[in-house]
Write an enzyme that holds these catalytic residues in place. Sequence first.
Site, PDB file in Angstrom:
ATOM      1  N   GLU A  17      -1.843  -1.394 -10.527  1.00 46.16           N
ATOM      2  CA  GLU A  17      -0.685  -1.805  -9.723  1.00 46.16           C
ATOM      3  C   GLU A  17       0.357  -2.461 -10.618  1.00 46.16           C
ATOM      4  O   GLU A  17       0.088  -2.814 -11.764  1.00 46.16           O
ATOM      5  CB  GLU A  17      -1.099  -2.825  -8.647  1.00 46.16           C
ATOM      6  N   ARG A  30     -11.669   8.828   6.246  1.00 45.58           N
ATOM      7  CA  ARG A  30     -11.387   9.256   7.616  1.00 45.58           C
ATOM      8  C   ARG A  30     -11.230  10.767   7.620  1.00 45.58           C
ATOM      9  O   ARG A  30     -11.828  11.467   6.825  1.00 45.58           O
ATOM     10  CB  ARG A  30     -10.120   8.560   8.132  1.00 45.58           C
ATOM     11  N   HIS A  45      -2.183   7.608  -3.096  1.00 51.17           N
ATOM     12  CA  HIS A  45      -3.349   6.724  -2.959  1.00 51.17           C
ATOM     13  C   HIS A  45      -3.770   6.609  -1.498  1.00 51.17           C
ATOM     14  O   HIS A  45      -4.956   6.748  -1.172  1.00 51.17           O
ATOM     15  CB  HIS A  45      -3.015   5.340  -3.523  1.00 51.17           C
ATOM     16  N   TYR A  73       0.897  -1.172   0.000  1.00 49.91           N
ATOM     17  CA  TYR A  73       0.000   0.000   0.000  1.00 49.91           C
ATOM     18  C   TYR A  73       0.926   1.211   0.000  1.00 49.91           C
ATOM     19  O   TYR A  73       0.943   2.003   0.912  1.00 49.91           O
ATOM     20  CB  TYR A  73      -0.848  -0.085   1.286  1.00 49.91           C
ATOM     21  N   TYR A 104     -13.943  -5.051   6.052  1.00 51.51           N
ATOM     22  CA  TYR A 104     -12.496  -4.976   6.298  1.00 51.51           C
ATOM     23  C   TYR A 104     -12.105  -4.727   7.752  1.00 51.51           C
ATOM     24  O   TYR A 104     -10.955  -4.890   8.131  1.00 51.51           O
ATOM     25  CB  TYR A 104     -11.850  -3.930   5.387  1.00 51.51           C
ATOM     26  N   ASP A 117      -5.605  -5.217  -9.617  1.00 54.95           N
ATOM     27  CA  ASP A 117      -6.031  -5.841  -8.363  1.00 54.95           C
ATOM     28  C   ASP A 117      -7.485  -5.427  -8.102  1.00 54.95           C
ATOM     29  O   ASP A 117      -7.755  -4.514  -7.338  1.00 54.95           O
ATOM     30  CB  ASP A 117      -5.100  -5.379  -7.232  1.00 54.95           C
ATOM     31  N   THR A 141      -2.066   0.324  -5.123  1.00 55.73           N
ATOM     32  CA  THR A 141      -2.553   1.228  -6.173  1.00 55.73           C
ATOM     33  C   THR A 141      -1.579   2.381  -6.389  1.00 55.73           C
ATOM     34  O   THR A 141      -1.128   3.001  -5.429  1.00 55.73           O
ATOM     35  CB  THR A 141      -3.932   1.770  -5.768  1.00 55.73           C
TER      36      THR A 141
HETATM   37 CA    CA Z   1      -4.388  -3.572  -3.966  1.00 61.53          CA
END
Ligand code: CA
Length: 413
Positions: free
Chosen positions: A198, A139, A130, A125, A241, A230, A346
């Site tokens: 990606e 958030r 991103h 990540y 999640y 992805d 990403t």
């Molecule tokens: Ca991913």
Amino acid sequence: MTNNDCWVNIPENSDFSIHNIPFGIFSDASDTKRVGVAIGDHLVDLATAAQLGLFDHLAIDKTVFTAEFLNAFIALGKQKTTAVREIVQQELLNESSVLKGNGVVAQKDATMHLPVFIRDYTDFYSSIEHATNVGTMFRDPEKALMPNWKHLPVGYHGRASSITVSGHDVHRPMGQTMPPNAEKPVYGPSKRVDFELEMGFIIGKNTGLGETLTTAIAEDYIFGKVLLNDWSARDVQKWEYVPLGPFLAKSFASHISPWVVTMEALTPFNVQGPKQEPEVLPYLKYAGAKNYDIHLQVAIQPENSKETVVCNSNFKYMYWNMAQQLTHHTMNGCNINVGDMMASGTISGKSEDSYGSMLELAWAGSKPLKMNDGSERTFINDNDTVIIRGYSEKDDIRIGFGEVRAKILPAKQ
Ligand code: CA
């Protein structure tokens, strides 16, 4: 050495120039899978090249070229795989090569297969743009990045079984979601299927359990790179999640490009990465240029319509480089194996047209994107094809990855 010196015609702006020589697994009318090397619109059959004796002095077991995957070839080690790459390159420049009339196949007459048996898949990540965009959407914009983000390359262990090669269409996944303002979750087709732009890197050398790598040697353990879509079901992801991270929203499919571009081919495109502040812990420090200048593009092609380019990004934007990711991955002694794939996460740039997912491009559905046919997209519709392309260019040298494409078919309900 130029494309004009090669006896196979290489079209202008071809991804598969004489400087590239990427490896893949193909079959043609004979239906047996073999290792091939792409050149222009053609490929070289390495099983034939081996039969012709081109690699005899390397003492390579010829069965690695008729294997279903590249793993056995990659496991020979860089000394041998680099030698094979250089021999093929030299033969393509040699007007009296034994390959002329033997073992050169038009790519249109070949079927490309998943190049590598991927036993383990890790998704990082590592794009600050991103991570900031996603953090801002979901958030507090003031605290978009989690406190750990600039101190370690955040990642998770993904699902390898559903990684497939470009051209294999996939059904919209079913999933459990919590619709806005609903009291109970529902089961049904995901309404927010998204791509993630990606790149993946393929491990070229095993480590033993307990062994750790350093940033100085980590790239020696990377064979090459592929393009990766992805796929993500954002509505499923949002509900499922917490607290353990991505699960079924990610595991329904990931697509990779069929040709693995070697680290040797990418070396000319080495660039400095962004400055890392605050300073990273000593084990994550690195010397030299470890980012790569690779132009990346995403297009959406609605059914029976022309494609629309929705994103232009670049791999050089990555905050954490591959050497740091791999060093961090092995820091606890976890072993890696030939054929494992590690993904960048990403890849978004700073500008709004460089964001690497629909989530960001259409800002969580609030800014629909116009397609060339007049329709609009906030996420991916049924029967849309998503195409990712990538290439590097410097002076007279251009190498590319070809493309990874796949269509989202209607859900199987
Ligand atoms: Ca991913």
